[in-house]
Design an enzyme around this catalytic site. Structure first.
Site, PDB file in Angstrom:
ATOM      1  N   ASP A 205       0.866  -1.169   0.000  1.00 56.86           N
ATOM      2  CA  ASP A 205       0.000   0.000   0.000  1.00 56.86           C
ATOM      3  C   ASP A 205       0.912   1.231   0.000  1.00 56.86           C
ATOM      4  O   ASP A 205       2.140   1.138   0.158  1.00 56.86           O
ATOM      5  CB  ASP A 205      -0.978  -0.007   1.189  1.00 56.86           C
ATOM      6  CG  ASP A 205      -2.188   0.888   0.905  1.00 56.86           C
ATOM      7  OD1 ASP A 205      -2.131   1.712  -0.033  1.00 56.86           O
ATOM      8  OD2 ASP A 205      -3.196   0.769   1.623  1.00 56.86           O
TER       9      ASP A 205
HETATM   10  C1  NOJ Z   1      -3.983   3.968   0.008  1.00 55.67           C
HETATM   11  C2  NOJ Z   1      -5.167   3.030   0.161  1.00 55.67           C
HETATM   12  O1  NOJ Z   1      -5.095   2.389   1.415  1.00 55.67           O
HETATM   13  C3  NOJ Z   1      -5.276   1.994  -0.922  1.00 55.67           C
HETATM   14  O2  NOJ Z   1      -6.473   1.291  -0.769  1.00 55.67           O
HETATM   15  C4  NOJ Z   1      -5.160   2.634  -2.269  1.00 55.67           C
HETATM   16  O3  NOJ Z   1      -5.325   1.671  -3.282  1.00 55.67           O
HETATM   17  C5  NOJ Z   1      -3.810   3.324  -2.350  1.00 55.67           C
HETATM   18  N1  NOJ Z   1      -3.761   4.382  -1.354  1.00 55.67           N
HETATM   19  C6  NOJ Z   1      -3.520   3.901  -3.722  1.00 55.67           C
HETATM   20  O4  NOJ Z   1      -4.255   5.029  -3.952  1.00 55.67           O
END
Ligand code: NOJ
Length: 712
Positions: free
Chosen positions: A264
């Protein structure tokens, strides 16, 4: 490129080029990015400006930029490997579908799959290769803003919905470039963050992990999901992003996941913040050795992996395995063959219809004291803060939409109802103006809701009860003796305990996407018969959280959710509305549950034999309608405490007036077994109650027995 060619390709690459494939860069400085791509230091680009893109204004995809980056990658970078472009296409692109939690309320994986197919097509047409969706975290806490991104509290429903989204995104002809790779997230246990506080800590035992949180991921892998994203959180002290057990042993070795794991946003570097790595270099070593394959935006891999290999702290063999997975997915999704965007003409009208089918099926009728469907001859007034709202009907995690495609509830009503309609112009009314205007009005439709900005990532609430001003409005209107129909446009469940009495009907419309208002009005006037069922328990008030239907038998006060005893002095233990619940304008009668053969031996079950438990459902009401027939299992005696009920099958059927259908559920080892505390799957002998009905509280049951060989 065949698999052997991928291996050969990796052999021909320098260590730096390989590490480049494991680096996902952002698009902040286009010139700099071009340079990095040219040097082979980038394997993927995320098309987002910030971490919590779900609620921020974001730059749209610029196709020329993507083609230029891709041209540099395939023509000028040392290994000529195409980039994979990722963007959060969570529940819509130009056309927006209901938020995923609402999609689960459809209990209709087929409709959802078709609609996501359309979304994939729209995104692929703009050059997006990969989406970070579906979120398949089980969530039992509606305070957690991200509960709207998942499919609710139940592992079985989440598994089915997750699979349909994955198939929708991925299963067109990849080589033609109109599929996009999906990403099952956030592995693992992210939805269990304490207190519903995003990014918090989760405490999950092996037993709970395997029986609840892991199941949707297992299902996603069965549906061949291309990628998996880690949870930001820790489970019992172990950050997921550096857990070799979770990312390698369990996910890849045991579950057989063949795609790659993406971190993430900056999650590798966050190991430093979590106090587990002393610096970014150590963080890179921990995640790489856990075989987290691609690093999202924080640069830890590109900055340090080469040095770590030189120092012998990460092996080149590990790097090769990670690169192999990335290239395998690039190959699978046709990037080597079709690196550039080939635009096609899209029939947005067709996509709108698919979105409408979804919103028709997700809107959930929670209460109806004979006011719906609405009699067209009645004089009605429309009121409430969501009457003229458009943006929030789309929900969080939408950014590529075309707002011109969206209509407000007021606009659709005006198209329908004409003269007999009193529409209050704005949401901040003066009470003194409302009273005289409502004079001869029979029914008031109150459009309520929450902003798309109070759910989604990092948007959690300590109190999920109906906002005070909205409660006050309902109370006052009811006080005037009007019939009140509440249209609730919320992303998450809210506590309706105090508010319920002020409504004659409650239509829970969620945040249902581009066609939300059209579906709401069609349902209110009876053109569409509501068929949504709750994918998550509705508490009476925030204080009851966590409250979920598949809790374990307790030694005392054990049936609280189902109506006996309470663990609270100041509140009963039953939910406001239980899991699986939702009304229709028609009535469905269930026959007694039946089963041809009510005993099977463990050996027979092991060999694939199944109980066939069935029921006949008849539409005895005045309208054609759809019913979700649900099948729950209770293991009556086991070596571990088992859930009071667990959903193991559902089937949404259309029944015309007077029509009946037989629905049969097959229950075998998978449905009757569970993972014991040692992580072993077991089916134990003994009796099971099988419940079949229209929600989790049904008492329509039949007993079946799994007979041990010794008893036989
Ligand atoms: C953080 C989020 O937790 C995740 O779900 C998302 O896909 C990513 N950012 C990318 O934007």
């Amino acid at each position: 490129m065949c698999l052997k060619e991928i291996t050969n390709k990796i052999r021909s690459m320098s260590l730096e080029e390989k590490i480049g494939q494991l680096n996902q860069a952002g698009l902040w400085d286009f010139e700099l990015l071009c340079e990095e791509v040219r040097k082979g230091r980038v394997g993927s680009v995320i098309l987002a400006d910030s971490a919590t893109a779900g609620n921020d204004e974001q730059q749209r995809v610029i196709i020329d930029q993507l083609n230029e980056l891709q041209r540099i990658a395939v023509e000028e970078s040392p290994s000529h490997i195409p980039l994979i472009f990722g963007r959060d296409i969570i529940h819509g692109y130009r056309t927006v579908l209901p938020v995923p939690l609402a999609a689960a309320a459809s209990f209709n994986p087929d409709v959802v799959e078709k609609a996501y197919r359309a979304v994939a097509y729209e995104a692929a047409n703009d050059g997006v290769h990969w989406t970070f969706s579906p979120m398949i975290d089980i969530s039992r806490d509606p305070r957690w803003g991200r509960c709207i991104e998942g499919f609710g509290e139940d592992p079985y429903l989440t598994s089915k919905m997750g699979q349909s989204v994955i198939r929708g995104f991925q299963n067109a002809d990849n080589k033609k470039g109109d599929s996009i790779a999906a990403c099952a997230k956030h592995y693992l246990g992210y939805g269990a963050v304490e207190g519903g506080r995003d990014y918090g800590k989760a405490e999950i035992s092996e037993y709970t992990l395997r029986n609840y949180y892991l199941k949707p991921f297992k299902a996603a892998i069965e549906a061949d999901v291309a990628t998996v994203m880690n949870s930001f959180s820790e489970i019992s002290g172990q950050p997921v992003v550096s857990s070799r057990y979770l990312l390698h042993d369990l996910l890849k070795d045991e579950l057989g996941f063949r795609g790659f794991v993406i971190s993430d946003w900056a999650a590798v570097a966050q190991l430093v913040t979590q106090g587990v790595a002393k610096d970014r270099k150590e963080a890179a070593a921990l995640s790489a050795n856990a075989e987290l394959d691609m690093d999202m935006v924080d640069g830890c891999y590109i900055d340090y992996l080469s040095g770590l290999v030189a120092e012998g702290k990460v092996s080149e063999e590990t790097i090769d395995k990670m690169v192999y997975r990335v290239l395998y997915i690039k190959e699978k999704f046709g990037l080597f063959e079709h690196p550039f965007i080939t635009r096609q003409k899209i029939d947005y009208q067709e996509h709108l219809e698919l979105s409408k089918q979804c919103s028709d099926e997700v809107i959930t009728l929670l209460k109806n004291k004979d006011v719906l469907p609405l009699d067209r001859s009645k004089k009605i007034a429309l009121l409430g803060p969501f009457l003229h709202e458009k943006r929030s009907l789309l929900g969080s995690w939408t950014w590529d939409f075309d707002i011109r495609m969206v209509k407000s509830i007021a606009e659709v009503f005006e198209e329908y109802a004409g003269r007999e309609l009193l529409v209050f112009p704005q949401s901040n009314y003066l009470w003194d103006d409302i009273i005289p205007a409502l004079g001869d009005v029979d029914t008031v439709i109150l459009a309520l809701g929450e902003s798309y900005r109070v759910s989604g990532e990092n948007n959690c609430l300590a109190n999920i009860d109906l906002p005070k001003e909205q409660l006050e409005l309902a109370k006052r209107i009811k006080g005037l003796g009007k019939k009140v129909i509440g249209v609730f446009c919320f992303g998450r469940p809210i506590g309706l305990g105090e508010a319920d009495i002020y409504f004659d009907a409650i239509l829970y419309a969620w945040q249902a996407g581009t066609c939300a208002a059209r579906s709401i009005v069609d349902i209110i006037y009876g053109k569409v018969n509501p068929s949504g069922k709750l994918p998550i328990t509705f508490p009476r008030s925030t204080g009851q959280i966590p409250i979920y239907y598949n809790y374990h038998t307790m030694p005392r006060n054990g049936m609280g959710y189902y109506g006996e005893g309470s663990n609270y002095l100041d509140c009963c233990s039953t939910p406001m509305y239980p899991f699986g619940y939702g009304m229709s304008y028609t009535k469905f009668a269930y026959s007694e549950a039946r089963c041809e053969k009510t005993a099977l031996t463990l050996e027979e079950l092991k060999n694939g034999k199944k109980f066939k438990v069935g029921v006949t459902v008849t539409n005895t009401g005045e309208y054609d309608g759809k019913e979700t027939v649900q099948c729950y299992v209770r293991d009556l005696l086991a070596t571990m405490a088992r859930p009071v009920r667990e959903l193991k099958g559902f089937s949404k059927i259309l029944l015309k007036r007077g029509e009946f259908k037989e629905v049969v559920f097959e229950l075998g080892s998978e449905e009757l077994g569970f993972y014991n505390g040692k992580g072993e799957f077991c089916v134990e002998p003994g009796e099971f109650d099988i419940f079949i009905g229209g929600d989790c509280t049904t008492n329509n049951k039949i007993k079946i027995t799994a007979v041990s060989e010794t008893e036989n």
